[in-house]
Design an enzyme around this catalytic site. Structure first.
Site, PDB file in Angstrom:
ATOM      1  N   HIS A  79     149.801  73.537 107.335  1.00 15.35           N
ATOM      2  CA  HIS A  79     150.396  72.418 108.066  1.00 15.35           C
ATOM      3  C   HIS A  79     149.974  71.126 107.399  1.00 15.35           C
ATOM      4  CE1 HIS A  79     151.548  69.809 111.394  1.00 15.35           C
ATOM      5  NE2 HIS A  79     152.335  70.813 111.756  1.00 15.35           N
ATOM      6  N   ASP A  95     154.567  78.437 114.327  1.00 12.22           N
ATOM      7  CA  ASP A  95     155.683  79.327 114.040  1.00 12.22           C
ATOM      8  C   ASP A  95     155.266  80.744 113.694  1.00 12.22           C
ATOM      9  OD1 ASP A  95     157.697  77.485 114.473  1.00 12.22           O
ATOM     10  OD2 ASP A  95     157.390  76.589 112.511  1.00 12.22           O
TER      11      ASP A  95
HETATM   12  N1  CMC Z   1     151.251  79.750 101.590  1.00 14.62           N
HETATM   13  C1  CMC Z   1     150.606  79.636 100.422  1.00 14.62           C
HETATM   14  N2  CMC Z   1     150.134  78.479  99.913  1.00 14.62           N
HETATM   15  C2  CMC Z   1     150.334  77.369 100.654  1.00 14.62           C
HETATM   16  C3  CMC Z   1     150.984  77.391 101.893  1.00 14.62           C
HETATM   17  C4  CMC Z   1     151.457  78.640 102.355  1.00 14.62           C
HETATM   18  N3  CMC Z   1     152.096  78.734 103.537  1.00 14.62           N
HETATM   19  N4  CMC Z   1     151.047  76.153 102.406  1.00 14.62           N
HETATM   20  C5  CMC Z   1     150.449  75.337 101.525  1.00 14.62           C
HETATM   21  N5  CMC Z   1     150.010  76.081 100.457  1.00 14.62           N
HETATM   22  C6  CMC Z   1     149.270  75.577  99.300  1.00 14.62           C
HETATM   23  C7  CMC Z   1     150.207  74.845  98.356  1.00 14.62           C
HETATM   24  O1  CMC Z   1     150.725  75.718  97.364  1.00 14.62           O
HETATM   25  C8  CMC Z   1     149.290  73.793  97.763  1.00 14.62           C
HETATM   26  O2  CMC Z   1     148.514  74.402  96.753  1.00 14.62           O
HETATM   27  P1  CMC Z   1     148.045  73.532  95.462  1.00 14.62           P
HETATM   28  O3  CMC Z   1     147.153  72.465  96.018  1.00 14.62           O
HETATM   29  O4  CMC Z   1     147.330  74.540  94.627  1.00 14.62           O
HETATM   30  O5  CMC Z   1     149.307  73.000  94.841  1.00 14.62           O
HETATM   31  C9  CMC Z   1     148.364  73.429  98.922  1.00 14.62           C
HETATM   32  O6  CMC Z   1     148.337  74.604  99.777  1.00 14.62           O
HETATM   33  C10 CMC Z   1     148.816  72.237  99.744  1.00 14.62           C
HETATM   34  O7  CMC Z   1     150.182  72.446 100.118  1.00 14.62           O
HETATM   35  P2  CMC Z   1     151.269  71.277 100.232  1.00 14.62           P
HETATM   36  O8  CMC Z   1     152.628  71.872 100.151  1.00 14.62           O
HETATM   37  O9  CMC Z   1     150.925  70.187  99.282  1.00 14.62           O
HETATM   38  O10 CMC Z   1     150.962  70.768 101.690  1.00 14.62           O
HETATM   39  P3  CMC Z   1     151.960  70.003 102.624  1.00 14.62           P
HETATM   40  O11 CMC Z   1     151.133  69.306 103.618  1.00 14.62           O
HETATM   41  O12 CMC Z   1     152.924  69.179 101.821  1.00 14.62           O
HETATM   42  O13 CMC Z   1     152.821  71.186 103.311  1.00 14.62           O
HETATM   43  C11 CMC Z   1     153.698  72.763 104.789  1.00 14.62           C
HETATM   44  C12 CMC Z   1     152.709  71.614 104.611  1.00 14.62           C
HETATM   45  C13 CMC Z   1     153.779  73.113 106.285  1.00 14.62           C
HETATM   46  C14 CMC Z   1     155.105  72.335 104.344  1.00 14.62           C
HETATM   47  C15 CMC Z   1     153.230  73.988 103.979  1.00 14.62           C
HETATM   48  O14 CMC Z   1     151.954  74.412 104.409  1.00 14.62           O
HETATM   49  C16 CMC Z   1     154.213  75.155 104.037  1.00 14.62           C
HETATM   50  O15 CMC Z   1     155.192  75.179 103.267  1.00 14.62           O
HETATM   51  N6  CMC Z   1     153.990  76.146 104.968  1.00 14.62           N
HETATM   52  C17 CMC Z   1     154.926  77.219 105.149  1.00 14.62           C
HETATM   53  C18 CMC Z   1     156.073  76.739 106.012  1.00 14.62           C
HETATM   54  C19 CMC Z   1     155.704  76.589 107.466  1.00 14.62           C
HETATM   55  O16 CMC Z   1     155.089  77.476 108.062  1.00 14.62           O
HETATM   56  N7  CMC Z   1     156.137  75.466 108.077  1.00 14.62           N
HETATM   57  C20 CMC Z   1     155.943  75.224 109.505  1.00 14.62           C
HETATM   58  C21 CMC Z   1     155.088  74.028 109.779  1.00 14.62           C
HETATM   59  S1  CMC Z   1     154.610  74.012 111.534  1.00 14.62           S
HETATM   60  C22 CMC Z   1     156.081  73.750 112.380  1.00 14.62           C
HETATM   61  C23 CMC Z   1     156.568  72.366 112.228  1.00 14.62           C
HETATM   62  O17 CMC Z   1     155.848  71.422 112.613  1.00 14.62           O
HETATM   63  O18 CMC Z   1     157.696  72.182 111.778  1.00 14.62           O
END
Ligand code: CMC
Length: 428
Positions: free
Chosen positions: A306, A363
């Site tokens: 998240h 989720d």
């Molecule tokens: N599985 C594997 N690696 C992950 C995941 C994941 N679900 N989420 C983040 N990472 C890694 C990502 O690859 C990155 O690694 P590095 O630093 O080596 O590049 C690091 O963790 C930070 O990730 P980010 O994408 O820069 O973080 P963010 O804050 O931009 O993204 C997120 C947050 C929710 C989009 C992401 O965690 C994600 O894609 N999760 C899966 C989708 C999901 O479950 N979304 C629902 C969010 S809760 C409901 C809502 O509020 O909508």
């Protein structure tokens, strides 16, 4: 109120900016005069360090895993409150007393029907249209139907539009489902609760009476409360940005629905269950964990991670308990729940997930419950949109009544071509 100043050195000069403190949470540096004074912008793609507005609705402490609506912890609301009470709280700032709640429920209940002509509108969609595509279209189309509540400078009209949106969402979502399965639309029954009514409109048929299962009704109530608002997330910020130009409220909420649809946001519940089904059995979990950790593989563990929570999402905790209760009460034994529990344990103990602070989010378990209740995966995000409408309208109202409100207009770091002369096509 400025508590202290932050100074910035740029071009050999020093500039002071007020630092403001909220009730709780990080301070903010008020840089509104930055460009005017220095000619420089800040650069913050994804708004990871930017507070886009001042708000009194929802507070999240991502490190501690705390979520408060108007000060009340989410677990207390999920366990003790009703969705109508939470809706009132988000919209008005305080929990309603008995008569305020009765009036609110009465108002919402009397707005549940859609203009009959909207039924024709549904028929314009292909039968296999995704419910979120239908939701975007139908909610946007409401702006063509309700012309008496479009003066957004009038708080009364804003409230009428808000009530209409909250009241009609279950009808709209249920009709999207009915259309996809080729069954007749079921009209609202105002004797039922908000969630009971939604369940009947979704799973009932005109040919026979429909009994609302109280366990399922309770689970839906919990799911709706857990999704009601979440501060300045992508879809809420979209609603605020769309609304900042003075756009029609129904069109603004349609914009929020469009944003919510994506798999990184509300679409994650659908993606999470699809992923769990694809994994299928616990013995295949290591393969998927390895893929999630592989930098060359775009696969992510859906329902994990998240932007704000760097701890267990407090909503996920309640959701897990609800999943357990619903499966037990309905006598459903879904191997997907075993996969989810085991995947959670493996990920929580894996160095990669620990180091990146990736925990289950709201989720991760919601799909297991919704699937046990009988919703197809394509409806999951539509249910999220239904519940989040409450937060969207609360945030939209707050924004419109904020005297500091301006049209949202971010700037950019331009790295394209500098000015150059046009070359006719024959000379290129
Ligand atoms: N599985 C594997 N690696 C992950 C995941 C994941 N679900 N989420 C983040 N990472 C890694 C990502 O690859 C990155 O690694 P590095 O630093 O080596 O590049 C690091 O963790 C930070 O990730 P980010 O994408 O820069 O973080 P963010 O804050 O931009 O993204 C997120 C947050 C929710 C989009 C992401 O965690 C994600 O894609 N999760 C899966 C989708 C999901 O479950 N979304 C629902 C969010 S809760 C409901 C809502 O509020 O909508």
């Amino acid at each position: 109120m400025a508590d202290t100043n932050a100074s910035l050195q740029i071009g050999g000069k020093s500039f002071d900016y007020p630092v403001r403190s909220g009730t709780v949470g990080p301070d903010v540096i008020d840089i509104r005069t930055l460009y005017g004074k220095t000619g420089a912008f800040t650069f913050d793609p994804g708004f990871t360090s930017t507070a886009s507005c001042e708000s009194q609705i929802t507070y999240i402490d991502g490190d501690e895993g705390i979520l408060l609506h108007r000060g009340y912890p989410i677990d207390q609301l999920a366990e003790q409150s009703s969705f109508m009470e939470v809706a009132y709280l988000l919209l008005h700032g305080d929990l309603p007393n008995k008569s305020e709640l009765e009036t609110f429920v009465y108002t919402i209940t009397r707005h549940t029907m859609l203009h009959e002509q909207l039924a024709q509108f549904y028929r314009g969609f292909r039968r296999d249209a995704h419910p979120m595509a239908i939701m975007c279209g139908v909610v946007g189309a409401l702006s063509a139907f309700y012309h008496d509540s479009t003066d957004i400078t009038d708080p009364k009209q804003r409230m009428i539009a808000s009530h209409r949106l909250i009241a009609k969402m279950p009808t709209i979502a249920a009709m999207a489902y009915k259309y996809s399965v080729g069954q007749p639309f079921v009209y609202p029954d105002n004797k039922l609760s908000y969630t009971g009514n939604f369940l009947r409109m979704t799973f009932g048929v005109p040919a026979e009476p429909f009994e609302v299962n109280p366990i399922v009704e309770q689970a839906m109530r919990t799911i709706f409360i857990l999704h009601a608002d979440h501060e300045q997330n992508a879809s809420t910020s979209t609603v605020r940005l769309a609304g900042s130009s003075g756009a029609n409220p129904f069109a603004c909420i349609a914009a929020g629905i469009a944003c919510l649809w994506g798999p990184a946001h509300g679409g994650a519940n659908e993606a999470a269950l699809n992923m769990l089904r694809e994994i299928g059995t616990p013995d295949r979990i290591p393969e998927y964990i390895a893929r999630a950790k592989d930098k060359d593989d775009p696969f992510r563990l859906m329902g994990f991670g998240h932007r704000v929570y760097k701890n267990y999402d407090p909503r996920a905790k309640v959701m897990q308990k609800t999943a357990e209760a619903v499966l037990k009460e309905l006598g459903v034994s879904d191997p997907v729940f075993d996969v989810a529990r085991e995947l959670e344990q493996i990920a929580l103990n894996d160095e990669y997930f620990i180091e990146k602070k990736l925990y289950p989010n709201v989720d991760f378990y919601s799909g297991v419950i919704l699937s046990a209740i009988g919703f197809p995966t394509s409806m999951f995000t539509a249910l999220f949109a239904l519940a989040r409408t409450v937060g969207w309208v609360a945030q939209w109202n707050e924004m419109i009544s904020d005297p500091d409100q301006k049209i949202g207009r971010p700037r950019q770091l331009y790295t394209g071509q500098a000015q150059r002369d046009y070359v006719p096509v024959g000379q290129r």
